[in-house]
Motif scaffolding. Structure first.
Motif, PDB file in Angstrom:
ATOM      1  N   VAL A 210       0.841  -1.189   0.000  1.00  0.00           N
ATOM      2  CA  VAL A 210       0.000   0.000   0.000  1.00  0.00           C
ATOM      3  C   VAL A 210       0.881   1.246   0.000  1.00  0.00           C
ATOM      4  O   VAL A 210       1.964   1.261   0.560  1.00  0.00           O
ATOM      5  CB  VAL A 210      -0.941   0.039   1.222  1.00  0.00           C
ATOM      6  N   GLU A 211       0.407   2.300  -0.653  1.00  0.00           N
ATOM      7  CA  GLU A 211       1.157   3.551  -0.686  1.00  0.00           C
ATOM      8  C   GLU A 211       1.030   4.295   0.629  1.00  0.00           C
ATOM      9  O   GLU A 211       1.949   4.953   1.073  1.00  0.00           O
ATOM     10  CB  GLU A 211       0.636   4.420  -1.842  1.00  0.00           C
TER      11      GLU A 211
ATOM     12  N   ALA B  67       3.644   2.992  10.018  1.00  0.00           N
ATOM     13  CA  ALA B  67       2.726   3.248   8.916  1.00  0.00           C
ATOM     14  C   ALA B  67       3.436   4.073   7.860  1.00  0.00           C
ATOM     15  O   ALA B  67       4.412   4.786   8.147  1.00  0.00           O
ATOM     16  CB  ALA B  67       1.469   3.966   9.409  1.00  0.00           C
ATOM     17  N   ARG B  68       2.931   3.987   6.665  1.00  0.00           N
ATOM     18  CA  ARG B  68       3.541   4.670   5.523  1.00  0.00           C
ATOM     19  C   ARG B  68       2.649   5.801   5.036  1.00  0.00           C
ATOM     20  O   ARG B  68       1.420   5.665   4.979  1.00  0.00           O
ATOM     21  CB  ARG B  68       3.764   3.683   4.383  1.00  0.00           C
TER      22      ARG B  68
ATOM     23  N   LEU C  10       7.330   8.290   2.967  1.00  0.00           N
ATOM     24  CA  LEU C  10       7.719   8.378   4.371  1.00  0.00           C
ATOM     25  C   LEU C  10       7.177   7.184   5.151  1.00  0.00           C
ATOM     26  O   LEU C  10       6.036   6.775   4.953  1.00  0.00           O
ATOM     27  CB  LEU C  10       7.179   9.667   5.005  1.00  0.00           C
ATOM     28  N   VAL C  11       8.005   6.645   6.053  1.00  0.00           N
ATOM     29  CA  VAL C  11       7.558   5.620   6.989  1.00  0.00           C
ATOM     30  C   VAL C  11       7.754   6.155   8.397  1.00  0.00           C
ATOM     31  O   VAL C  11       8.841   6.629   8.745  1.00  0.00           O
ATOM     32  CB  VAL C  11       8.342   4.306   6.822  1.00  0.00           C
ATOM     33  N   PHE C  12       6.686   6.097   9.197  1.00  0.00           N
ATOM     34  CA  PHE C  12       6.720   6.562  10.578  1.00  0.00           C
ATOM     35  C   PHE C  12       6.622   5.339  11.487  1.00  0.00           C
ATOM     36  O   PHE C  12       5.687   4.551  11.374  1.00  0.00           O
ATOM     37  CB  PHE C  12       5.540   7.491  10.867  1.00  0.00           C
ATOM     38  N   GLY C  13       7.593   5.210  12.382  1.00  0.00           N
ATOM     39  CA  GLY C  13       7.569   4.090  13.302  1.00  0.00           C
ATOM     40  C   GLY C  13       7.759   4.566  14.730  1.00  0.00           C
ATOM     41  O   GLY C  13       8.666   5.348  15.007  1.00  0.00           O
ATOM     42  N   GLU C  14       6.894   4.127  15.621  1.00  0.00           N
ATOM     43  CA  GLU C  14       7.061   4.395  17.042  1.00  0.00           C
ATOM     44  C   GLU C  14       7.549   3.101  17.685  1.00  0.00           C
ATOM     45  O   GLU C  14       6.844   2.089  17.664  1.00  0.00           O
ATOM     46  CB  GLU C  14       5.757   4.874  17.661  1.00  0.00           C
TER      47      GLU C  14
ATOM     48  N   TYR D 199      -5.123  10.393   5.430  1.00  0.00           N
ATOM     49  CA  TYR D 199      -5.891   9.610   4.464  1.00  0.00           C
ATOM     50  C   TYR D 199      -6.797  10.480   3.587  1.00  0.00           C
ATOM     51  O   TYR D 199      -7.436   9.962   2.671  1.00  0.00           O
ATOM     52  CB  TYR D 199      -6.739   8.559   5.188  1.00  0.00           C
ATOM     53  N   GLN D 200      -6.848  11.755   3.868  1.00  0.00           N
ATOM     54  CA  GLN D 200      -7.653  12.655   3.048  1.00  0.00           C
ATOM     55  C   GLN D 200      -6.847  13.042   1.814  1.00  0.00           C
ATOM     56  O   GLN D 200      -5.733  13.546   1.923  1.00  0.00           O
ATOM     57  CB  GLN D 200      -8.039  13.899   3.843  1.00  0.00           C
TER      58      GLN D 200
END
Length: 330
Positions: free
Chosen positions: A7-8, A52-53, A57-61, A186-187
């Motif tokens: 998924v993008e 999440a992507r 960009l990928v954001f990871g906590e 997501y918008q």
């Protein structure tokens, strides 16, 4: 683990694992090839991760219950920012050591060994992985010239400065939004500007070899170019366009477009687009049936993710609340 890479934009993983082998494989799958070890020789390190992507960009906590060491080698295809939300991470890149804390983020480029030599137990960190092509394309568009080698970013992002704080807060907002159903990322009208803001904001907040070039004044374009840009914005206001799209349409650099808008319009292209969408949202409220349409639905449709801020902006611009406009149908 529920990993998903097809998924993008969207959640990649949200889980916790105990064993060091599982943690190592999960880190490799979400971020980079890596050698994760326990300085204390523990078999269980207690890793929690949600990632999440958003486009490039990928954001990871991430957090570990026990102290770990992570050797990532060269990142090659990515830039990366580690933002501790609490605790400390001792890290080095290209041989330069940085102690990352909630006041100081660590920044890495594609070339040179990257080692998190001591990720302290309990330290909770927001990790932002940035596709190399996206950041270099941003600089190329800003300077209107080709970028032929990796950008040398400063190893530290000072989170005590307004620029550093702003970038961190936006990254946290996006990370949270990606794990929220129908969140702002997501918008369709919001995703592109969020990506551009994070890429451009990082370039402004952290020093690089191009800092002086990016700070130089650029000549303003003729008013005819600005008129063309305004017409493009009006024609595509319902689409997920970005400042880059407008600059490409006008065959000028992003900085030239921004400078020209400031001179001829008195605001940035994004500010102009936001006011235009606010007016279109107002018109939709007036034309809608309050029995079947809600203010929140209209706000989201036009890229306003926060209903409260939308209401404030709408009342400031039109002298009435969105709810009042919706009830006052034509």
């Amino acid at each position: 683990m529920g990993l998903r890479h097809d998924v993008e934009t969207g959640v990649i993983v949200d889980t916790a694992v105990q064993g060091i082998g599982e943690a190592r494989e999960l880190g490799r799958a979400v971020f980079y090839p890596q050698d994760l070890t326990s300085p204390d020789g523990l078999a269980d390190v207690g890793m929690s991760v949600r990632a999440a992507r958003l486009g490039p960009l990928v954001f990871g906590e991430l957090a570990y219950r026990s102290t770990v060491r992570i050797d990532c080698g060269e990142l090659l295809t990515s830039y990366h920012v580690n933002v501790p939300l609490n605790g400390r991470i001792v890290t080095s890149h290209r041989g330069e050591q940085v102690v990352a804390t909630p006041q100081c983020a660590a920044v890495y480029g594609p070339q040179g060994p990257t080692v998190l030599s001591r990720w302290e137990a309990g330290a909770h960190q927001l990790c932002v992985k940035i596709d190399r092509r996206a950041l270099e394309a941003m600089v190329a568009r800003q300077l209107d010239r080709e970028i032929v080698r990796p950008i040398r970013l400063a190893p530290v992002l000072d989170l005590r400065t307004p620029a550093g704080q702003g970038w961190r807060d936006l990254a946290k907002l996006v990370s949270i939004g990606l794990h929220t159903p129908h969140g702002l990322p997501y918008q369709s009208l919001a995703a592109g500007p969020l990506i551009e803001s994070l890429l451009g904001g990082l370039l402004s907040a952290v020093g690089s070899e191009f800092s002086d070039d990016l700070a130089e004044d650029v000549p303003s374009c003729p008013s005819s170019v600005v008129r063309d840009a305004v017409e493009y914005l009006r024609a595509h206001a319902t689409e997920p366009i970005t400042v880059t799209d407008v600059a490409v349409h006008c065959s000028i650099s992003v900085r030239a477009l921004q400078e020209s808008f400031a001179r001829h319009v008195g605001c940035s292209p994004l500010q102009y687009l936001r006011r235009l969408r606010l007016r279109l949202a107002h018109e939709e409220l007036l034309a809608s049936d309050p029995a079947t349409v809600t203010v929140a639905r209209v706000a989201h449709r036009w890229g306003f993710g926060n209903a409260g801020r939308f209401a404030v902006a709408h009342e400031r611009e039109f002298g009435e609340s969105p709810a009042a406009a919706l009830r006052r149908t034509r």
